[in-house]
Write an enzyme that holds these catalytic residues in place. Structure first.
Site, PDB file in Angstrom:
ATOM      1  N   TYR A  53      10.358  57.794  39.587  1.00  0.00           N
ATOM      2  CA  TYR A  53      10.517  56.755  38.565  1.00  0.00           C
ATOM      3  C   TYR A  53       9.468  55.660  38.734  1.00  0.00           C
ATOM      4  CZ  TYR A  53      12.443  52.828  35.938  1.00  0.00           C
ATOM      5  OH  TYR A  53      12.594  51.783  35.064  1.00  0.00           O
ATOM      6  N   HIS A  83       6.319  44.359  27.784  1.00  0.00           N
ATOM      7  CA  HIS A  83       7.397  43.550  28.345  1.00  0.00           C
ATOM      8  C   HIS A  83       7.120  42.049  28.269  1.00  0.00           C
ATOM      9  CE1 HIS A  83       8.914  47.367  29.556  1.00  0.00           C
ATOM     10  NE2 HIS A  83       9.815  46.912  30.384  1.00  0.00           N
ATOM     11  N   ASN A 196       9.641  43.623  38.376  1.00  0.00           N
ATOM     12  CA  ASN A 196      11.018  44.012  38.698  1.00  0.00           C
ATOM     13  C   ASN A 196      11.578  43.113  39.791  1.00  0.00           C
ATOM     14  OD1 ASN A 196      13.162  45.766  38.099  1.00  0.00           O
ATOM     15  ND2 ASN A 196      11.737  47.497  38.031  1.00  0.00           N
ATOM     16  N   TYR A 282      42.102   7.427  40.275  1.00  0.00           N
ATOM     17  CA  TYR A 282      41.562   8.660  40.836  1.00  0.00           C
ATOM     18  C   TYR A 282      40.029   8.662  40.856  1.00  0.00           C
ATOM     19  CZ  TYR A 282      46.094  11.112  40.702  1.00  0.00           C
ATOM     20  OH  TYR A 282      47.379  11.518  40.911  1.00  0.00           O
ATOM     21  N   ARG A 285      39.333   6.586  44.014  1.00  0.00           N
ATOM     22  CA  ARG A 285      39.921   7.068  45.260  1.00  0.00           C
ATOM     23  C   ARG A 285      39.542   8.514  45.576  1.00  0.00           C
ATOM     24  NH1 ARG A 285      45.917   8.231  45.321  1.00  0.00           N
ATOM     25  NH2 ARG A 285      45.772   7.117  43.356  1.00  0.00           N
ATOM     26  N   PHE A 330      17.469  44.529  41.831  1.00  0.00           N
ATOM     27  CA  PHE A 330      16.933  43.578  40.863  1.00  0.00           C
ATOM     28  C   PHE A 330      18.033  42.866  40.077  1.00  0.00           C
ATOM     29  CE2 PHE A 330      16.888  47.932  39.194  1.00  0.00           C
ATOM     30  CZ  PHE A 330      17.916  47.813  38.266  1.00  0.00           C
ATOM     31  N   GLU A 416      20.401  50.240  30.673  1.00  0.00           N
ATOM     32  CA  GLU A 416      20.669  48.966  31.354  1.00  0.00           C
ATOM     33  C   GLU A 416      21.887  48.342  30.669  1.00  0.00           C
ATOM     34  OE1 GLU A 416      16.859  47.060  31.094  1.00  0.00           O
ATOM     35  OE2 GLU A 416      15.889  48.685  32.196  1.00  0.00           O
TER      36      GLU A 416
END
Length: 511
Positions: A53, A83, A196, A282, A285, A330, A416
């Site tokens: 791959y 990409h 990646n 509150y 405190r 990744f 994916e």
């Protein structure tokens, strides 16, 4: 300063030095050897013709598509171009520089199968202050920060855009030529190795962690000043009360606030007053319980980021025994969860600060301070609208505190099919922290006004330092002024270390 990338990686301080400073980057010779060794394994796979791959196949849903040897370099270049598909405004220079440094760090660990030339080319960009133009939208946080890293890698090829000194978008080829840098040609596996990774979200998380640490200490400072101005008690911050609930951050925050409230004539003026409130609200405190929990959250985030700094984040990875294996390293879930958690904590630190501001401005609850901290309320509105601004920011932070990491969307033809949204989580965390800076600035301004109005009583050393820091900006209580520049200046006081340093010189180190 020089940051040397070792085979064992780098530390958070190195990232800050490169991202926000001018530190030069050097690759240790041992990292060059590690990269050369892993590259020889990839070359062997290519020679043997084995299907692997990202080396001899396509990507994502195209993982089963074989690519002929003569087209594998083309495959890597096509990967980067396709990409680099982000849109939107450019990410800040510091984020992009952190991202590039962290990608070099991962490659240098010697499990990515790239030539040393590739890491050295990224180092050259950093050392020549060439910052790729990386759009804000495009990453899903798995497979890593693909689109942002592709925009960085595209510049190595002499393509894409570079962020100019005034924020303009410049052609990468022209900037490289002016810097005396030449584009590189990618070999098999190298394009994939450049993109990646979780480097964008990790870079943002490291920057945010540094900022949060400072802001959480400043939250103790502004809380103490507000409590002092409201004639609150320092008894809830006694160490023995926090020893019986031993959350580490809570104890640290309480110790800070207690130290800041000492040596104050304002506090002494009501210490033995039987009419004084038995219990404070509150928001006063419980300040250490909220800020302390945020500190503990930050400790968790730093642990996660520290582990990621030691991690090889790539796919596939090259193992020393010659195997090339696909991984899911990744996936940004660890970082996305951490960023979302810290955003929740920081949002609440800001929310409780706004409640103290509202109390300071309310004549029915501020213990004899004038309405909206104006000596002439009615004609003048004092800090009324500053609190409106704070309330609006709190509301925005609550929206931003909704986790991004639960919002997966499938991509790449269902290959994916679960993503982390870690980039979005880290990006909105930075916005929450920027908003927190504004909220603490409003509290600082309101607390200083309150302490000024307690005159002639002398405030604590911290109070005196804060009054001095804001005095030239805000002046004395009086007629209304154009408030926006005052608030911007107060933001700068909160964001920078000067006031904290001055206070620490008087009261000791704040944790």
């Amino acid at each position: 300063m020089t940051v040397t990338i070792q085979p064992t990686g780098i530390c958070p301080a190195d990232v800050l030095a490169v991202a926000r400073g001018t530190a030069k980057v050097v690759l240790d010779p041992a990292t060059l050897d590690a990269m050369a060794t892993s590259r020889s394994i990839v070359d062997g796979i290519e020679a043997a013709g084995r299907p692997v791959y990202g080396v001899s196949t396509g990507f994502g849903a195209l993982a089963n598509t074989f690519v002929a040897p003569e087209r594998r370099a083309e495959l890597q270049h096509a990967l980067i171009r396709s990409h680099a598909a982000g849109v939107g405004a450019p990410m800040p220079r510091e984020v992009v520089r952190a991202m590039m440094l962290l990608r070099v760090r991962s490659l240098a660990l010697g499990h990515s199968g790239v030539r040393p030339l590739v890491a050295s080319a990224l180092v050259d960009l950093l050392n020549h202050d060439v910052t790729p133009w990386v759009p804000e939208h495009g990453s899903l946080g798995a497979s890593g920060d693909l689109a942002p890293l592709a925009h960085c890698a595209l510049v190595l090829l002499g393509e894409g855009w570079v962020l100019g000194p005034d924020g303009q978008r410049l052609p990468a080829a022209d900037v490289l030529r002016q810097a005396g840098l030449a584009p590189i040609e990618l070999a098999a596996k190298e394009g994939l190795a450049l993109i990646n990774g979780t480097d964008g979200m990790l870079g943002m998380l490291l920057l945010a962690s540094h900022d949060a640490a400072h802001l959480f200490t400043m939250a103790d400072v502004t809380a103490a000043l507000a409590i002092e101005a409201m004639l609150g008690s320092d008894r809830p911050f006694l160490p023995e009360l926090h020893a019986i609930r031993p959350h580490p951050g809570q104890g640290v925050s309480a110790a800070n606030i207690h130290r800041l409230l000492q040596d104050s004539a304002v506090m002494d003026s009501h210490r033995d007053d039987v009419a004084h409130a038995v219990q404070d609200a509150y928001s006063m405190r419980c300040a250490p319980q909220v800020a302390g929990a945020a500190r503990d959250t930050l400790d968790f985030v730093r642990t996660v980021a520290g582990r990621e700094l030691l991690s090889v984040v790539d796919n596939p990875v090259v193992l020393p025994d010659g195997r090339v294996e696909s991984t899911g390293n990744f996936h940004g879930a660890p970082l996305g969860f951490a960023a979302d958690f810290l955003a929740i904590a920081a949002a609440e630190v800001g929310a409780i600060a706004e409640r103290r501001v509202d109390r300071l401005l309310d004549v029915t609850r501020s213990r004899d301070l004038p309405a909206f901290l104006s000596p002439d309320a009615g004609v003048n509105s004092g800090l009324m609208i500053a609190q409106y601004t704070a309330a609006g920011i709190v509301a925005e932070n609550r929206r931003l505190a909704a986790p991004a990491s639960v919002d997966s969307l499938p991509t790449s033809g269902m290959q994916e099919d679960h993503v982390s949204m870690g980039w979005a989580a880290a990006k909105k965390l930075r916005t929450v922290l920027d908003n927190l800076t504004s909220l603490l600035a409003v509290e600082l301004l309101a607390a200083v006004r309150g302490l000024q109005l307690r005159a002639p009583l002398t405030p604590s050393p911290a109070g005196r330092a804060a009054i001095a820091a804001l005095g030239e900006i805000a002046g004395e209580p009086g007629p209304d002024v154009f408030l926006a520049p005052v608030m911007e200046a107060a933001r700068e006081v909160v964001a920078t270390p000067t006031l904290r340093t001055t206070i620490e010189q008087a009261v000791g180190t704040l944790d």
